[in-house]
Design a protein around this motif. Structure first.
Motif, mmCIF file in Angstrom:
data_model
loop_
_atom_site.group_PDB
_atom_site.id
_atom_site.type_symbol
_atom_site.label_atom_id
_atom_site.label_comp_id
_atom_site.label_asym_id
_atom_site.label_seq_id
_atom_site.Cartn_x
_atom_site.Cartn_y
_atom_site.Cartn_z
ATOM 1 N N ILE A 65 0.862 -1.189 0.000
ATOM 2 C CA ILE A 65 0.000 0.000 0.000
ATOM 3 C C ILE A 65 0.896 1.237 0.000
ATOM 4 O O ILE A 65 1.250 1.765 1.056
ATOM 5 N N PRO A 66 1.284 1.698 -1.201
ATOM 6 C CA PRO A 66 2.303 2.751 -1.313
ATOM 7 C C PRO A 66 1.918 4.071 -0.661
ATOM 8 O O PRO A 66 2.795 4.881 -0.372
ATOM 9 N N ASP A 67 0.645 4.326 -0.412
ATOM 10 C CA ASP A 67 0.263 5.584 0.228
ATOM 11 C C ASP A 67 0.586 5.601 1.720
ATOM 12 O O ASP A 67 0.390 6.611 2.395
ATOM 13 N N THR A 68 1.076 4.476 2.257
ATOM 14 C CA THR A 68 1.507 4.440 3.656
ATOM 15 C C THR A 68 2.906 5.034 3.729
ATOM 16 O O THR A 68 3.825 4.510 3.110
ATOM 17 N N VAL A 69 3.063 6.121 4.479
ATOM 18 C CA VAL A 69 4.381 6.762 4.520
ATOM 19 C C VAL A 69 5.199 6.341 5.724
ATOM 20 O O VAL A 69 6.427 6.417 5.707
ATOM 21 N N LEU A 70 4.525 5.888 6.783
ATOM 22 C CA LEU A 70 5.238 5.551 8.011
ATOM 23 C C LEU A 70 4.412 4.566 8.816
ATOM 24 O O LEU A 70 3.182 4.570 8.745
ATOM 25 N N ALA A 71 5.098 3.703 9.566
ATOM 26 C CA ALA A 71 4.386 2.782 10.461
ATOM 27 C C ALA A 71 5.165 2.688 11.760
ATOM 28 O O ALA A 71 6.403 2.756 11.764
ATOM 29 N N TYR A 72 4.444 2.573 12.866
ATOM 30 C CA TYR A 72 5.107 2.396 14.161
ATOM 31 C C TYR A 72 4.434 1.244 14.898
ATOM 32 O O TYR A 72 3.202 1.164 14.953
#
Ligand code: DGT
Ligand code: MG
Ligand code: MG
Ligand code: MG
Ligand code: MG
Length: 284
Positions: A65-72
């Motif tokens: 899902i390329p629109d995800t810029v960051l995950a924590y």
């Protein structure tokens, strides 16, 4: 037959279109992992295999899902930040949340055996499932507060759990005695118990346990990515398109840059300014 008499039921469907110009965060969390982690004998307080499996699943979600810029993520949860102007699934909440949850769950199950080599998933011990929710934040200040909140939660839980399980496993206390001993204590008291009774300096615990994991899109040269994206914004300003929607060409150029960025994992502090200042392009 397209417009059959039954199509009337379509009118009963309701969509929640998430407000535009807001940052979307989607958080997935393991369902009943208190029990799940017991059934599969996760190490206490932290199971490195499990954390790495969570990171793997989140990494795959970011790739798909390329629109995800960051995950924590830490423990049994992961939060995903979408870029502010995403129109993925027309920002339909149910479609977004269900897609993140089912993608994450699929990858978690698919890669299970790579991390838990000697314990297969089975129906008796239960299969891993996750819930999910979407939350909207109006500005970067709130986004940073959100991720600070999750990292502080990771820190508080980890300090407590590390001290609790050290008292039980190394100190020979019963879980009840350990709980009583920790009741009403502050962080400095737990640090002191670990150090004076067990010679453990909490600061030397693995970063992945203390800070959780943040996964971001970035090039090897973070500065260059930021510069490149800034140039794009300047060009947009010169064409007077600051508040106007991006042209197709501008959108494609940005998408191309995003695809080029590498997805990288860190166990970094995301409460202070440094992490965010180095990555201002995340919000463009
Ligand atoms: P929920 O989310 O309301 O369905 O319920 P739970 O049981 O998933 O509760 P939650 O999400 O608040 O807490 C996560 C649980 O998972 C908590 O009992 C600790 C456990 N857990 C997470 N990571 C680890 C680990 O690495 N090792 C062990 N032993 N337990 C873990
Ligand atoms: Mg929960
Ligand atoms: Mg949970
Ligand atoms: Mg949780
Ligand atoms: Mg369909």
């Amino acid at each position: 037959m397209a417009n059959s008499q039954y199509e009337v039921v379509k009118q009963f469907e309701r969509e929640n279109y998430l407000l535009q110009d807001t940052h979307i965060v989607i958080r997935v969390d393991g369902r009943g992992f208190h029990r799940f982690t017991k059934n599969y004998d996760f190490s206490k307080p932290n199971d490195e295999r499990a954390l790495k499996l969570m990171n793997k699943a989140a990494h795959c979600v970011m790739e798909s899902i390329p629109d995800t810029v960051l995950a924590y993520g830490d423990s049994d949860e992961y939060s995903f930040l979408l870029r502010k102007d995403t129109d993925l699934f027309e920002r339909r909440e149910a479609k977004l949340v269900s897609t993140f949850v089912s993608s994450f769950t699929s990858y978690y199950i698919f890669y299970w055996n790579d991390y838990f080599v000697d314990k297969k998933l089975n129906l008796d011990d239960g299969l891993p499932t996750f819930d999910g929710r979407a939350v909207l934040y109006p500005n970067i200040k709130r986004i940073r507060q959100y991720f600070s909140w999750r990292q502080v939660d990771c820190h508080i839980n980890n300090l407590y759990n590390t001290t609790f399980w050290t008292l039980v496993i190394k100190g020979g206390l019963t879980p009840q005695d350990a709980e009583n001993k920790l009741m009403g204590t502050f962080a400095k008291d737990k640090n002191e118990i670990l150090f004076s009774e067990f010679g453990i300096n909490y600061n030397n615990e693995p970063e992945i346990f203390k800070k959780g994991t943040v996964i971001v899109r970035e090039s090897n040269e973070v500065e260059n990515v930021s510069d490149a994206l800034n140039r794009t914004s300047l060009e947009e300003q010169n064409t007077g398109a600051v508040d106007a929607p991006l042209s197709l060409r501008q959108k494609e150029r940005r998408a191309k840059k995003r695809r080029k960025m590498k997805i990288q994992e860190h166990h970094a502090d995301i409460i202070g300014d440094t992490f965010w200042h180095e990555r201002s392009y995340l919000f463009e």
